[in-house]
Design a protein around this motif. Structure first.
Motif, short mmCIF file in Angstrom:
data_model
loop_
_atom_site.label_atom_id
_atom_site.label_comp_id
_atom_site.label_asym_id
_atom_site.label_seq_id
_atom_site.Cartn_x
_atom_site.Cartn_y
_atom_site.Cartn_z
N LEU A 24 46.00 37.86 31.77
CA LEU A 24 44.93 38.02 32.75
C LEU A 24 43.91 39.06 32.29
CD1 LEU A 24 46.90 37.90 36.14
CD2 LEU A 24 45.86 36.03 34.86
N ILE A 25 44.42 40.16 31.71
CA ILE A 25 43.52 41.17 31.17
C ILE A 25 42.73 40.61 29.99
CG2 ILE A 25 43.44 43.43 30.02
CD1 ILE A 25 46.04 44.14 31.51
N GLY A 26 43.42 39.84 29.15
CA GLY A 26 42.79 39.30 27.95
C GLY A 26 41.61 38.40 28.24
N ALA A 27 41.61 37.72 29.38
CA ALA A 27 40.49 36.85 29.72
C ALA A 27 39.20 37.64 29.87
CB ALA A 27 40.79 36.08 31.01
N GLY A 134 40.46 43.19 48.04
CA GLY A 134 41.10 42.75 49.27
C GLY A 134 41.63 41.33 49.24
N LEU A 135 42.06 40.86 48.07
CA LEU A 135 42.54 39.48 47.95
C LEU A 135 44.05 39.36 47.98
CD1 LEU A 135 40.10 38.01 45.27
CD2 LEU A 135 39.92 37.92 47.75
N GLY A 136 44.75 40.49 47.99
CA GLY A 136 46.21 40.42 48.09
C GLY A 136 46.89 40.22 46.75
N THR A 137 48.18 39.87 46.82
CA THR A 137 49.02 39.76 45.62
C THR A 137 49.72 38.41 45.60
OG1 THR A 137 49.42 42.15 45.67
CG2 THR A 137 50.92 40.83 44.35
N LEU A 138 49.80 37.83 44.42
CA LEU A 138 50.51 36.58 44.21
C LEU A 138 51.89 36.88 43.65
CD1 LEU A 138 50.41 33.44 44.08
CD2 LEU A 138 49.53 33.69 41.75
N LEU A 139 52.94 36.39 44.33
CA LEU A 139 54.33 36.65 43.92
C LEU A 139 54.91 35.40 43.27
CD1 LEU A 139 55.62 38.60 47.06
CD2 LEU A 139 54.75 39.53 44.91
N LEU A 140 55.55 35.59 42.11
CA LEU A 140 56.18 34.50 41.37
C LEU A 140 57.64 34.84 41.12
CD1 LEU A 140 53.40 33.85 38.68
CD2 LEU A 140 53.71 32.64 40.85
N PHE A 141 58.44 33.81 40.83
CA PHE A 141 59.87 33.99 40.51
C PHE A 141 60.57 34.79 41.61
CE2 PHE A 141 57.60 33.87 36.38
CZ PHE A 141 58.08 32.65 35.93
N ASP A 142 60.41 34.32 42.84
CA ASP A 142 61.05 34.96 44.00
C ASP A 142 60.65 36.42 44.16
OD1 ASP A 142 62.41 32.61 44.69
OD2 ASP A 142 64.06 33.07 43.31
N GLY A 143 59.41 36.71 43.85
CA GLY A 143 58.89 38.07 44.04
C GLY A 143 59.13 39.00 42.88
N ALA A 144 59.77 38.51 41.80
CA ALA A 144 60.06 39.39 40.66
C ALA A 144 58.81 39.70 39.85
CB ALA A 144 61.12 38.75 39.76
N VAL A 145 57.83 38.80 39.88
CA VAL A 145 56.57 39.00 39.16
C VAL A 145 55.44 39.05 40.18
CG1 VAL A 145 54.95 38.03 37.49
CG2 VAL A 145 57.42 37.85 37.08
N VAL A 152 43.96 37.17 38.87
CA VAL A 152 44.02 35.72 38.65
C VAL A 152 42.62 35.12 38.76
CG1 VAL A 152 44.99 33.55 39.47
CG2 VAL A 152 46.37 35.64 39.54
N LEU A 153 41.86 35.57 39.76
CA LEU A 153 40.48 35.10 39.91
C LEU A 153 39.64 35.50 38.71
CD1 LEU A 153 38.27 33.81 41.67
CD2 LEU A 153 37.92 36.06 42.71
N ALA A 154 39.82 36.74 38.23
CA ALA A 154 39.08 37.21 37.06
C ALA A 154 39.41 36.34 35.85
CB ALA A 154 39.42 38.67 36.77
N PHE A 155 40.65 35.94 35.70
CA PHE A 155 41.07 35.09 34.59
C PHE A 155 40.30 33.77 34.60
CE2 PHE A 155 43.78 31.68 32.98
CZ PHE A 155 44.15 32.16 31.74
N PHE A 156 40.28 33.09 35.74
CA PHE A 156 39.63 31.78 35.81
C PHE A 156 38.10 31.91 35.75
CE2 PHE A 156 43.80 30.64 37.63
CZ PHE A 156 44.10 29.57 36.80
N VAL A 217 36.22 43.95 35.89
CA VAL A 217 37.05 45.11 35.52
C VAL A 217 37.15 46.10 36.68
CG1 VAL A 217 37.13 47.17 34.05
CG2 VAL A 217 36.67 44.95 33.04
N VAL A 218 36.04 46.40 37.35
CA VAL A 218 36.09 47.40 38.43
C VAL A 218 36.88 46.88 39.62
CG1 VAL A 218 33.97 46.73 39.66
CG2 VAL A 218 34.68 49.12 39.62
N MET A 219 36.93 45.56 39.81
CA MET A 219 37.70 45.00 40.91
C MET A 219 39.19 44.92 40.60
SD MET A 219 35.22 41.86 42.05
CE MET A 219 33.45 42.10 42.14
N ALA A 220 39.51 44.62 39.36
CA ALA A 220 40.91 44.41 38.98
C ALA A 220 41.57 45.65 38.40
CB ALA A 220 41.01 43.27 37.95
N TRP A 221 40.77 46.54 37.79
CA TRP A 221 41.33 47.73 37.17
C TRP A 221 40.52 48.95 37.57
CZ3 TRP A 221 40.71 43.04 34.63
CH2 TRP A 221 41.91 42.36 34.37
N ALA A 222 39.84 49.61 36.69
CA ALA A 222 39.05 50.80 37.03
C ALA A 222 38.01 51.04 35.94
CB ALA A 222 39.96 52.03 37.16
N ILE A 223 36.99 51.83 36.27
CA ILE A 223 35.95 52.17 35.30
C ILE A 223 35.62 53.66 35.41
CG2 ILE A 223 34.89 49.89 35.21
CD1 ILE A 223 32.66 51.12 37.04
#
Length: 300
Positions: A24-27, A134-145, A152-156, A217-223
């Motif tokens: 996701l960062i790499g995108a 304010g988009l929340g979190t996506l949980l995968l593998f029963d919440g382990a990831v 995810v939005l930044a990736f696409f 970057v400012v939405m997903a991480w920091a600047i």
């Protein structure tokens, strides 16, 4: 360090978490690298100010949100603002280094990066800033990831903008003019293409791509004002690995770098994460130099 490495085998879910977040960062790295490849291929300059464009895009998106605009609207606003800035910088500085030695472009854009860093520090302060989407979190593998949905939005969005860039270069009149100028600027000029306008549009388009990347970057991480250099190095590394004209390879190299950086940061510690990127860049440059020397030997 060894314990962290062994954890990746003991807990495969942790490895998946690091790899997915790294992709996701790499995108976002890919988006900035598209711009550097474009400028390098068309204008034949290495744009050291690339990371500062990313940083400024983040601050533009931040200011748009503080003005009461929807958070996601900051992405096109940042792209537009950086397009205008890129066009202005071309008319003020960059046009003077076209057809000059490559080292001259490095010095000129390095000077611009220092100016933009200091101006940003004066205008925005040196604090680390972030923007809550304010988009929340996506949980995968029963919440382990856990994946932040803005990532995810930044990736696409990043990959979608890359696709739009490819379509623009392939089918639009300006895109075709950019490709013709990259192949042979003298022949393009003889055929009636205004190469100076093409150069200006190319540099501005690069800045717009970086502006969109900075908003993500400012939405997903920091600047902060001094975050630019790592993004410049990442873009440069991706381009020298993938090559200037291969968009697919740029995507693969950017995603791979994001995954590598995230996993390596976990193994060696986040304090060494950027240092590992610099080390990887040195190794790639040495490897490319050895390949060039072998080709010279074969030609003899």
């Amino acid at each position: 360090m060894i314990d962290n490495f062994l954890l990746l085998f003991d807990y495969p879910v942790l490895s998946a978490d690091l790899a997915l977040n790294g992709l996701l960062i790499g995108a976002v790295f890919v988006l900035a690298a598209f711009g550097m490849a474009l400028v390098w291929g068309v204008l034949n300059i290495i744009n050291i100010v690339q990371g500062e464009f990313v940083m400024l895009g983040g601050f533009v998106a931040l200011m748009a949100a503080e003005a009461g605009l929807p958070v996601l609207l900051g992405i096109p606003i940042a792209a537009l603002a950086l397009f205008i800035l890129g066009w202005g910088l071309y008319r003020l500085v960059i046009f003077r280094v076209i057809d000059r030695d490559l080292f001259v472009s490095v010095l000129a854009t390095f000077g611009l990066s220092i100016v933009l860093q200091q101006l940003s520090n004066e205008l925005f302060g040196a604090d680390v800033r972030t923007l809550e989407a304010g988009l929340g979190t996506l949980l995968l593998f029963d919440g382990a990831v856990a994946l932040a949905q803005i990532k995810v939005l930044a990736f696409f969005l990043a990959l979608g903008l890359g696709l739009l860039l490819w379509l623009f270069l392939k089918y639009s009149r300006l895109g075709q003019a950019i490709r013709a100028t990259a192949q042979n600027p003298r022949a393009a000029s003889i055929l009636g293409i205004d190469t100076d306008r093409v150069y200006a549009a190319t540099y501005a388009l690069n800045a717009a791509l970086c502006g969109a990347a900075g908003a993500l970057v400012v939405m997903a991480w920091a600047i902060h004002p001094y975050i630019g250099l790592p993004y410049t190095v990442r873009s440069f590394l991706i381009v020298i690995v993938a090559g200037i004209g291969n968009i697919g390879a740029v995507v693969a190299a950017g995603l791979g770098l994001g995954a590598f950086e995230n996993v390596a940061g976990f193994i060696f510690g986040t304090e060494y994460q950027i240092a590992l990127v610099f080390l990887l860049m040195v190794l790639v440059l040495v490897w490319r130099n050895l390949r060039l020397q072998r080709k010279r030997m074969y030609l003899k």
